[in-house]
Design a protein around this motif. Structure first.
Motif, PDB file in Angstrom:
ATOM      1  N   ASN A   1      -3.870  15.536   6.697  1.00  0.00           N
ATOM      2  CA  ASN A   1      -5.042  15.782   7.549  1.00  0.00           C
ATOM      3  C   ASN A   1      -5.180  14.718   8.628  1.00  0.00           C
ATOM      4  N   ASP A   2      -4.860  13.477   8.282  1.00  0.00           N
ATOM      5  CA  ASP A   2      -4.971  12.381   9.250  1.00  0.00           C
ATOM      6  C   ASP A   2      -3.660  12.120   9.988  1.00  0.00           C
ATOM      7  N   GLU A   3      -2.644  12.986   9.709  1.00  0.00           N
ATOM      8  CA  GLU A   3      -1.335  12.880  10.370  1.00  0.00           C
ATOM      9  C   GLU A   3      -0.739  11.474  10.207  1.00  0.00           C
ATOM     10  N   LEU A   4      -0.777  10.995   8.975  1.00  0.00           N
ATOM     11  CA  LEU A   4      -0.238   9.668   8.676  1.00  0.00           C
ATOM     12  C   LEU A   4       1.138   9.806   8.022  1.00  0.00           C
ATOM     13  N   SER A   5       1.984   8.846   8.276  1.00  0.00           N
ATOM     14  CA  SER A   5       3.325   8.852   7.675  1.00  0.00           C
ATOM     15  C   SER A   5       3.668   7.452   7.201  1.00  0.00           C
ATOM     16  N   PHE A   6       4.708   7.362   6.368  1.00  0.00           N
ATOM     17  CA  PHE A   6       5.151   6.078   5.820  1.00  0.00           C
ATOM     18  C   PHE A   6       6.156   5.431   6.775  1.00  0.00           C
ATOM     19  N   SER A   7       6.092   4.128   6.881  1.00  0.00           N
ATOM     20  CA  SER A   7       7.061   3.412   7.719  1.00  0.00           C
ATOM     21  C   SER A   7       8.398   3.253   6.998  1.00  0.00           C
ATOM     22  N   ASP A   8       8.358   3.193   5.650  1.00  0.00           N
ATOM     23  CA  ASP A   8       9.605   3.071   4.890  1.00  0.00           C
ATOM     24  C   ASP A   8      10.216   4.453   4.702  1.00  0.00           C
ATOM     25  N   PRO A   9      11.493   4.636   5.054  1.00  0.00           N
ATOM     26  CA  PRO A   9      12.107   5.974   4.983  1.00  0.00           C
ATOM     27  C   PRO A   9      12.209   6.530   3.566  1.00  0.00           C
ATOM     28  N   LEU A  10      12.451   5.672   2.548  1.00  0.00           N
ATOM     29  CA  LEU A  10      12.540   6.156   1.176  1.00  0.00           C
ATOM     30  C   LEU A  10      11.186   6.643   0.679  1.00  0.00           C
TER      31      LEU A  10
ATOM     32  N   SER B   1       0.831  -1.211   0.000  1.00  0.00           N
ATOM     33  CA  SER B   1       0.000   0.000   0.000  1.00  0.00           C
ATOM     34  C   SER B   1       0.865   1.260   0.000  1.00  0.00           C
ATOM     35  N   GLU B   2       1.989   1.230   0.722  1.00  0.00           N
ATOM     36  CA  GLU B   2       2.922   2.359   0.705  1.00  0.00           C
ATOM     37  C   GLU B   2       3.545   2.500  -0.682  1.00  0.00           C
ATOM     38  N   ARG B   3       3.985   1.380  -1.220  1.00  0.00           N
ATOM     39  CA  ARG B   3       4.639   1.398  -2.519  1.00  0.00           C
ATOM     40  C   ARG B   3       3.707   1.948  -3.596  1.00  0.00           C
ATOM     41  N   HIS B   4       2.447   1.528  -3.563  1.00  0.00           N
ATOM     42  CA  HIS B   4       1.540   1.950  -4.630  1.00  0.00           C
ATOM     43  C   HIS B   4       1.199   3.430  -4.519  1.00  0.00           C
ATOM     44  N   LEU B   5       1.064   3.953  -3.320  1.00  0.00           N
ATOM     45  CA  LEU B   5       0.806   5.381  -3.172  1.00  0.00           C
ATOM     46  C   LEU B   5       1.963   6.207  -3.730  1.00  0.00           C
ATOM     47  N   VAL B   6       3.202   5.761  -3.461  1.00  0.00           N
ATOM     48  CA  VAL B   6       4.367   6.476  -3.968  1.00  0.00           C
ATOM     49  C   VAL B   6       4.448   6.345  -5.487  1.00  0.00           C
ATOM     50  N   GLN B   7       4.063   5.181  -6.016  1.00  0.00           N
ATOM     51  CA  GLN B   7       4.016   5.026  -7.473  1.00  0.00           C
ATOM     52  C   GLN B   7       3.033   6.018  -8.098  1.00  0.00           C
ATOM     53  N   LEU B   8       1.894   6.219  -7.450  1.00  0.00           N
ATOM     54  CA  LEU B   8       0.924   7.190  -7.953  1.00  0.00           C
ATOM     55  C   LEU B   8       1.512   8.600  -7.932  1.00  0.00           C
ATOM     56  N   LEU B   9       2.243   8.940  -6.872  1.00  0.00           N
ATOM     57  CA  LEU B   9       2.867  10.254  -6.797  1.00  0.00           C
ATOM     58  C   LEU B   9       3.865  10.453  -7.933  1.00  0.00           C
ATOM     59  N   LEU B  10       4.721   9.451  -8.152  1.00  0.00           N
ATOM     60  CA  LEU B  10       5.790   9.572  -9.140  1.00  0.00           C
ATOM     61  C   LEU B  10       5.276   9.540 -10.575  1.00  0.00           C
ATOM     62  N   ASN B  11       4.320   8.666 -10.840  1.00  0.00           N
ATOM     63  CA  ASN B  11       3.873   8.452 -12.223  1.00  0.00           C
ATOM     64  C   ASN B  11       2.662   9.288 -12.622  1.00  0.00           C
ATOM     65  N   HIS B  12       1.832   9.664 -11.643  1.00  0.00           N
ATOM     66  CA  HIS B  12       0.589  10.377 -11.979  1.00  0.00           C
ATOM     67  C   HIS B  12       0.339  11.570 -11.079  1.00  0.00           C
ATOM     68  N   GLY B  13       1.373  12.004 -10.352  1.00  0.00           N
ATOM     69  CA  GLY B  13       1.185  13.092  -9.391  1.00  0.00           C
ATOM     70  C   GLY B  13       0.661  14.370 -10.005  1.00  0.00           C
ATOM     71  N   ASP B  14       1.027  14.659 -11.268  1.00  0.00           N
ATOM     72  CA  ASP B  14       0.596  15.911 -11.904  1.00  0.00           C
ATOM     73  C   ASP B  14      -0.694  15.759 -12.703  1.00  0.00           C
ATOM     74  N   GLN B  15      -1.297  14.577 -12.644  1.00  0.00           N
ATOM     75  CA  GLN B  15      -2.527  14.359 -13.417  1.00  0.00           C
ATOM     76  C   GLN B  15      -3.697  15.088 -12.759  1.00  0.00           C
ATOM     77  N   THR B  16      -4.462  15.804 -13.563  1.00  0.00           N
ATOM     78  CA  THR B  16      -5.592  16.591 -13.052  1.00  0.00           C
ATOM     79  C   THR B  16      -6.847  15.728 -12.967  1.00  0.00           C
ATOM     80  N   LEU B  17      -7.546  15.857 -11.850  1.00  0.00           N
ATOM     81  CA  LEU B  17      -8.804  15.146 -11.635  1.00  0.00           C
ATOM     82  C   LEU B  17      -9.928  16.167 -11.455  1.00  0.00           C
ATOM     83  N   TYR B  18     -11.132  15.750 -11.742  1.00  0.00           N
ATOM     84  CA  TYR B  18     -12.295  16.635 -11.657  1.00  0.00           C
ATOM     85  C   TYR B  18     -13.333  16.035 -10.722  1.00  0.00           C
TER      86      TYR B  18
END
Length: 660
Positions: free
Chosen positions: A524-533, A480-497
């Motif tokens: 907002n939920d004060e969540l962080s990743f357990s993996d440092p990278l 789940s951590e890996r996939h969220l970061v993948q979304l940031l890297l690969n689709h972070g600038d994609q615009t949603l409506y």
């Protein structure tokens, strides 16, 4: 120093698949290209190139980066050298800023070796055609060997005059220092008198090129009959030339090798040139040394198939037999063509012509294991001791073949040739394979014992984070951590409506990016990743957004931190593709881009579920650590646990998952 505007034009023009394709044989696979990694030895391709993202990544050794990083690693270029190489390839004029003296000195030190080598090649080539002695001695020799002017110029051949310091004097007049001339080996200085003389005087010259076409060194053949003179003299090893890592003719042959999916390996420079002239352009030779592992791996970048061509005399046969084990141990598929006694590729082509040479190669190619067994069997006769030795030597060679099916077929054929039961040969093969494995384990342990603790830890990290068997990243990171970061890297600038009902009852539409959705929700939920990278990548996006900037994922392609760069590129490079069979059966799978909004929502929920599970586990740990008399603390923990379990059930329902 190259100005930033020029650097940007170079990077915009460079196509990474074209550049890497000059050095590595790549095959298209989905949106990516794949091939065998040029930075480590591997049998199964795990080297991916993404044209759309402009990055490469090896999932075997971990090397990753952009086109400049590839050239710096592969060709040992400095950053400016790599940019200049790309500028030359794409015809971009370089505008340079003023450099400091220290920067100039560091850049010029390596450049000087290349420059004087290229200067020497042009000088020797010019003498060959425009000097009386060059034409009378050098050019007439090449013509006597049947070489055309076209192939002579294609290989940059030349002649060094038979004078003590003709070239050295000429180089000095053109501004080249004695230090540079000595480092390249073009000039030798006597220690006692400090007198300079040309290393290659009185020799025809064969320049040796890098894969990218830069002159690295020379091989010079003497034409005089002096007994004390070595027939061939090669450039000594230098900062730009190492003969054990270079193959003569590879620069001219690399495209033909990839196209034919086969490489012919011969003994001498003239053999290479004669083969090229005869239309067999996929031919190379070792540079004045026995075949090395590094040279084999150079060939393997383009093809796993090697056909060894050697003279038909006993010396040629022995040389062929020495090379075969090393080729097999590197996972190559080896075949052999043995010329008639007294002939070599060059003499055969001169005597019978190009067509006859090509026909001979096609009709006389033999499997090397079978060839070796036949050759050795001729000397055994009825001697049981020598036959036993032959069996052992044959089995030792077969044991080097990595493919089980190939080994089985070799055993069947050799058992027939040797008139030995197949089971007996298979039994000996099993012992030989086990011996090789044990030897490999011992060598690996020895290497580990000699490594520093830092190196050992680095190797463990690579082993823990890479999975070359299936060519995919296998990271010790929660999915789940890996996939969220993948979304940031690969689709972070994609615009949603998103539409919503405003206070006045009208329907409104708002826009936001994938990165904004992830960052704001987790903060907002004060969540962080357990993996440092993962956390460092998230922090970069969060920091950029807080400044009102658009985060640029390409930042991680060139970041200095190698671990972070390799990790980020692993997530940016999608190595999965839909099977062609599915399309043939009209089974169409929606792409991530088509379902980005749904995927984003589910990915954030999955990450939150992971965080809740982590907190439940932490709650259980703290509960166990509490002493039984602390009833108030235990009640608080039980209440917290119930709240967390209720939250987990709600997230599970939103994800349509059954949560126990």
């Amino acid at each position: 120093m190259i100005d930033q505007e020029t650097i940007q034009r170079i990077m915009d023009a460079a196509r990474i698949e074209e550049v890497i394709g000059d050095f590595v044989s790549l095959k298209k696979r989905g949106a990516n290209h794949i091939g065998c990694c040029p930075f480590h030895n591997e049998k199964t391709p795990s080297f991916y190139v993404s044209p759309s993202k402009g990055i490469f990544k090896c999932f075997g050794c971990g090397e990753a980066g952009d086109v400049v990083k590839f050239l710096m690693k592969h060709e040992h270029y400095t950053y400016p050298e790599a940019l200049r190489w790309l500028a030359q390839k794409y015809n971009i004029e370089i505008q340079e800023e003023e450099q400091t003296e220290e920067q100039k000195e560091r850049q010029n030190e390596r450049d000087a070796l290349f420059h004087v080598s290229e200067f020497a090649q042009k000088y020797f080539a010019d003498l060959l055609y425009n000097d009386e002695m060059g034409r009378a001695v050098g050019l007439s020799y090449f013509h006597s060997r049947g070489l055309s002017d076209e192939v002579i110029k294609n290989f940059g051949l030349g002649y060094c005059l038979d004078e003590w310091s003709n070239f050295t004097d000429h180089a000095r007049k053109n501004g080249y220092s004695d230090i540079v001339l000595e480092k390249t080996g073009l000039t030798i200085f006597k220690e006692e008198t400090k007198k300079a003389y040309d290393r290659f005087r009185g020799r025809v010259m064969f320049p040796i090129y890098s894969i990218s076409g830069r002159v690295l060194g020379f091989s010079g053949r003497v034409l005089s009959s002096e007994k004390q003179a070595a027939k061939y003299v090669n450039s000594p090893d230098s900062d730009i030339y190492n003969k054990s890592r270079i193959l003569y003719g590879l620069y001219q042959a690399r495209t033909a090798i990839s196209k034919a999916n086969k490489c012919y390996l011969v003994e001498g420079n003239i053999d290479v040139i004669s083969m090229h002239q005869s239309g067999v352009e996929n031919t190379v030779a070792s540079c004045g040394t026995s075949l090395t592992t590094e040279q084999i791996r150079l060939i393997k970048r383009y093809t796993p198939n090697v056909t060894v061509l050697y003279d038909g005399d006993s010396a040629g046969i022995k040389a062929a037999l020495r090379a075969v084990n090393l080729l097999f141990s590197e996972g190559m598929h080896v075949r052999c063509v043995l010329f008639p006694d007294g002939e070599d590729p060059d003499s055969y082509a001169q005597k019978y012509g190009s067509s006859a040479l090509q026909d001979y190669l096609a009709s006389h190619e033999d499997n090397f294991v079978i060839f070796k067994t036949r050759v050795l069997l001729d000397g055994v006769k009825n001697d049981p001791i020598r036959k036993a030795e032959l069996v052992k030597e044959t089995v030792d060679t077969i044991a080097l073949v990595p493919d089980l099916i190939e080994r089985t077929e070799y055993i069947a054929q050799c058992a027939h040739l040797l008139d030995i039961p197949e089971e007996a040969l298979a039994s000996e093969l099993a012992k030989a394979v086990n011996r090789n494995r044990l030897k490999g384990y011992e060598e690996e342990k020895k290497n580990q014992d000699t490594q520093s603790p830092q190196d050992t830890q680095s190797n463990q990290n690579i082993q823990n984070t890479q999975s070359p068997q299936n060519n995919q990243i296998s990271l010790p990171v929660d999915p789940s951590e890996r996939h969220l970061v993948q979304l940031l890297l690969n689709h972070g600038d994609q615009t949603l409506y998103q539409t919503y009902i405003a206070d006045d009852g009208t329907q409104q539409e708002c826009t936001y990016t994938v990165a904004q959705a992830i960052v704001s929700d987790l903060q907002n939920d004060e969540l962080s990743f357990s993996d440092p990278l993962c956390q460092r990548i998230f922090d970069y996006f969060a920091s950029a957004l807080s400044r009102g900037e658009t985060p640029d994922a390409s930042y991680f392609i060139t970041v200095d931190d190698e671990a972070l760069r390799s990790f980020a590129i692993s997530l940016m490079l999608d190595t999965f593709r839909i099977s062609d069979t599915w399309r043939q059966k009209q089974v169409f799978v929606p792409s991530l881009e088509d379902n980005i909004q749904v995927d984003l929502s589910e990915s954030i929920l999955a990450f939150k579920l992971k965080c809740v599970n982590d907190r439940i586990a932490d709650n259980a740990r703290r509960f166990r650590e509490l002493k039984s008399r602390d009833e108030e603390g235990m009640l608080l923990l039980l209440a917290e646990k119930k709240s967390l379990i209720d939250l987990r059930l709600k997230i599970g329902q939103a994800l349509h998952r059954v949560i126990n």
